[in-house]
Design an enzyme around this catalytic site. Structure first.
Site, PDB file in Angstrom:
ATOM      1  N   CYS A  72      30.916  25.033  43.398  1.00  0.00           N
ATOM      2  CA  CYS A  72      29.710  25.625  42.817  1.00  0.00           C
ATOM      3  C   CYS A  72      29.261  24.796  41.625  1.00  0.00           C
ATOM      4  CB  CYS A  72      29.983  27.058  42.369  1.00  0.00           C
ATOM      5  SG  CYS A  72      28.592  27.814  41.487  1.00  0.00           S
ATOM      6  N   CYS A  78      28.703  29.887  34.626  1.00  0.00           N
ATOM      7  CA  CYS A  78      28.541  31.273  35.074  1.00  0.00           C
ATOM      8  C   CYS A  78      29.833  32.051  34.853  1.00  0.00           C
ATOM      9  CB  CYS A  78      28.157  31.277  36.550  1.00  0.00           C
ATOM     10  SG  CYS A  78      28.091  32.927  37.294  1.00  0.00           S
ATOM     11  N   CYS A  81      32.819  33.720  38.772  1.00  0.00           N
ATOM     12  CA  CYS A  81      34.071  33.291  39.398  1.00  0.00           C
ATOM     13  C   CYS A  81      35.042  32.759  38.345  1.00  0.00           C
ATOM     14  CB  CYS A  81      33.814  32.189  40.429  1.00  0.00           C
ATOM     15  SG  CYS A  81      32.915  32.751  41.887  1.00  0.00           S
ATOM     16  N   CYS A 157      24.113  31.551  44.881  1.00  0.00           N
ATOM     17  CA  CYS A 157      25.497  31.891  44.581  1.00  0.00           C
ATOM     18  C   CYS A 157      26.308  31.889  45.871  1.00  0.00           C
ATOM     19  CB  CYS A 157      25.574  33.263  43.920  1.00  0.00           C
ATOM     20  SG  CYS A 157      27.256  33.862  43.678  1.00  0.00           S
ATOM     21  N   GLN A 281      32.092  49.461  48.519  1.00  0.00           N
ATOM     22  CA  GLN A 281      32.876  48.263  48.246  1.00  0.00           C
ATOM     23  C   GLN A 281      32.088  47.025  48.660  1.00  0.00           C
ATOM     24  OE1 GLN A 281      35.518  48.110  46.543  1.00  0.00           O
ATOM     25  NE2 GLN A 281      36.869  49.853  46.887  1.00  0.00           N
ATOM     26  N   TYR A 310      37.527  61.269  43.684  1.00  0.00           N
ATOM     27  CA  TYR A 310      36.623  60.133  43.447  1.00  0.00           C
ATOM     28  C   TYR A 310      36.061  59.646  44.791  1.00  0.00           C
ATOM     29  CZ  TYR A 310      39.349  59.786  39.063  1.00  0.00           C
ATOM     30  OH  TYR A 310      39.990  60.042  37.872  1.00  0.00           O
ATOM     31  N   GLU A 331      33.800  64.781  44.198  1.00  0.00           N
ATOM     32  CA  GLU A 331      33.036  63.757  43.490  1.00  0.00           C
ATOM     33  C   GLU A 331      32.141  64.463  42.478  1.00  0.00           C
ATOM     34  OE1 GLU A 331      31.549  60.878  41.777  1.00  0.00           O
ATOM     35  OE2 GLU A 331      32.759  60.212  43.477  1.00  0.00           O
ATOM     36  N   CYS A 406      41.527  49.134  41.378  1.00  0.00           N
ATOM     37  CA  CYS A 406      40.871  47.840  41.165  1.00  0.00           C
ATOM     38  C   CYS A 406      41.318  47.199  39.860  1.00  0.00           C
ATOM     39  CB  CYS A 406      39.345  48.003  41.186  1.00  0.00           C
ATOM     40  SG  CYS A 406      38.712  49.133  39.929  1.00  0.00           S
TER      41      CYS A 406
END
Length: 480
Positions: A72, A78, A81, A157, A281, A310, A331, A406
């Site tokens: 990239c 940026c 990443c 991107c 996701q 959740y 939720e 996550c």
């Protein structure tokens, strides 16, 4: 003592949680974005504190065996990443090590962590939020530089679908043709703020959302006609109004300009409708692997009552609906609950029920109704479950608990809280939903054990359970 603007050679021997290289000079940790373990770098210090320093990479004097040429052109500018400069094998290794390190150091837990299930590093994201900015060459789209709100021009991107770049160019051409102003964060003036794109990878349908610092877009009809004529995959176009001085992308109000009110994708055989604010996701193929691995760990028999906390639009629970007796999703966001109910109905799933409540209120309601879940699934945001949820779940007395995370740090903290209540971790399986970035998803199965909860609790010190603080402090705590 290391000082600002000082230059020196540094050997990289680790990584921070955010993916920067870490070296040590006179006992001081020095963080270098773009560094790889084994590199010997010429560095320039841009921040010097008592306990750490941050440096800019000037040149690679001796390259790490894991270093590769970034594919990239704006990788070094940026903030998207973290790992385009190292091999994917090394990226997966260090992500696994980070999870192991968090369990051991933050949770004081000995957890077997399986190898990370890797994916494709290119064009896997199904959504992108592009700030629209302006420089001497005109309006452009891109992303923010690391730890800043300074937009970096990026025409294509490599994490995003190829057609997103072409759609952006068409929109920018329209802005130029009709002299539509671009929002300036520092002043709060200007109209066009963001381009928000979603793609349903299974169906190919694309949703476009214009985020404005206002309620109307001049010459919107011409823009809609141009986009839909050039890109037949676009099936839905929204206008979102965000007039607040905030770094949150979407405002509270979205209005359909053209097409369908939602695009549709298929995930693990479940048809899912996606609206502008829907949580979904970002990596379709890896999410299917994640959900399949979760179902494998649970070893469902068809007789279980599954409680999905959740639950968002219900995708996790609905993906397992054919293997359980009853599904209950919880939720707190009303729009997400309506989407979950709609998704269940469209898929002919009649044994699913969704509650709009927080976990504590839902637990009390289910207790009043005499409902005891056999399985609880939690997939919380990055901040984790919080202080009260482990106790709430423990009172429900499910046989199994599946935690999808996550963030390895909050996962370790929460698993320690569950362990203190007698829960035992069977295994942890990482799935790389975010190749080339510092993030990784982990699915963990917990079950009740006969261990002495008091002994586990005694290991946990208050400072070990507190993982809040600055990025640099987190980086030092979680460096691997």
């Amino acid at each position: 003592m290391t000082r600002k603007n000082e230059e020196f050679l540094l050997t990289i021997d680790g990584y921070t949680a955010e993916g920067s290289g870490v070296g040590h000079r006179d006992g001081l940790a020095v963080f270098v974005p773009g560094g790889a373990v084994g590199d010997r770098l010429l560095c320039h210090v841009i921040k010097a504190k008592k306990n750490y320093a941050v440096a800019k990479l000037l040149s690679v004097e001796e390259a790490s065996p894991y270093r590769i040429n970034p594919d990239c052109p704006v990788f070094d500018k940026c903030g998207g990443c973290a790992f385009r400069h190292i091999s994917y094998e090394e990226e997966l290794r260090l992500k696994r090590q980070k999870i192991e390190d968090c369990f051991r150091r933050l949770g004081h837990l000995d957890v077997p962590v399986e190898p990370v299930l890797g994916g494709n590093r290119l064009r896997y994201r199904n959504k992108a939020q592009y700030p629209v900015a302006q420089d001497k060459d005109g309006a452009f789209t891109g992303f923010y530089a690391g730890r800043s709100h300074r937009a970096i021009r990026c025409e294509d991107c490599l994490l995003q679908p190829k057609e997103f770049a072409a759609i952006n160019r068409s929109i920018l051409s329209h802005l130029a043709t009709y002299a539509i102003s671009v929002y300036k964060e520092e002043t709060g003036h200007g109209l066009f703020r963001h381009i928000y794109l979603r793609k349903a990878f299974t169906t190919g349908e694309i949703m476009v959302t214009f985020v404005l610092n206002g309620d109307t877009l001049p010459h919107a009809k011409e823009l809609v006609a141009g986009l839909t004529g050039e890109f037949p995959a676009i099936k839905s176009i929204y206008l979102n109004s965000n007039t607040e001085k905030t770094n949150v992308v979407l405002g509270k109000t979205s209005r359909l300009l053209w097409g369908k009110d939602a695009i549709e994708d298929i995930l693990c055989g479940v048809r899912v409708r996606l609206y502008p604010p829907s949580f979904y996701q970002v990596n379709h193929s890896q999410t299917e692997i994640l959900y399949q691995k979760a179902a494998e760990k649970l070893r469902l028999t068809g007789q279980e009552t599954l409680l999905d906390l959740y639950c968002g639009a219900g995708t996790i629970g609905l993906s397992m609906a054919g293997q359980i007796k009853r599904l209950i999703g919880v939720e707190i966001v009303p729009e997400a609950v309506r989407a979950a109910e709609e998704n269940a109905q469209r898929n002919g799933i009649s044994h699913a029920r969704f509650l709009c409540a927080d976990a504590e209120a839902a637990a009390k309601q289910l207790a009043r109704e005499g409902i005891k879940p056999d399985i609880v699934i939690v997939d919380p945001p990055r901040k984790g479950c919080g202080e009260t949820l482990p106790e709430t779940i423990d009172r429900m007395a499910p046989k199994k608990l599946l935690y999808i995370s996550c963030d390895p740090a909050t996962l370790a903290r929460d698993c320690a809280a569950f362990a203190a209540r007698g829960w035992q971790i069977h295994s942890a399986t990482p799935v790389d939903l975010f190749p080339a970035t510092a993030h990784v998803e982990t699915v963990v199965l917990l079950f009740k054990s006969e261990i002495d909860a008091k002994k586990v609790s005694a290991k946990l010190q208050p400072e070990d359970m507190n993982i809040s603080g600055s990025r640099e402090k987190r980086a030092r705590t979680e460096s691997v």
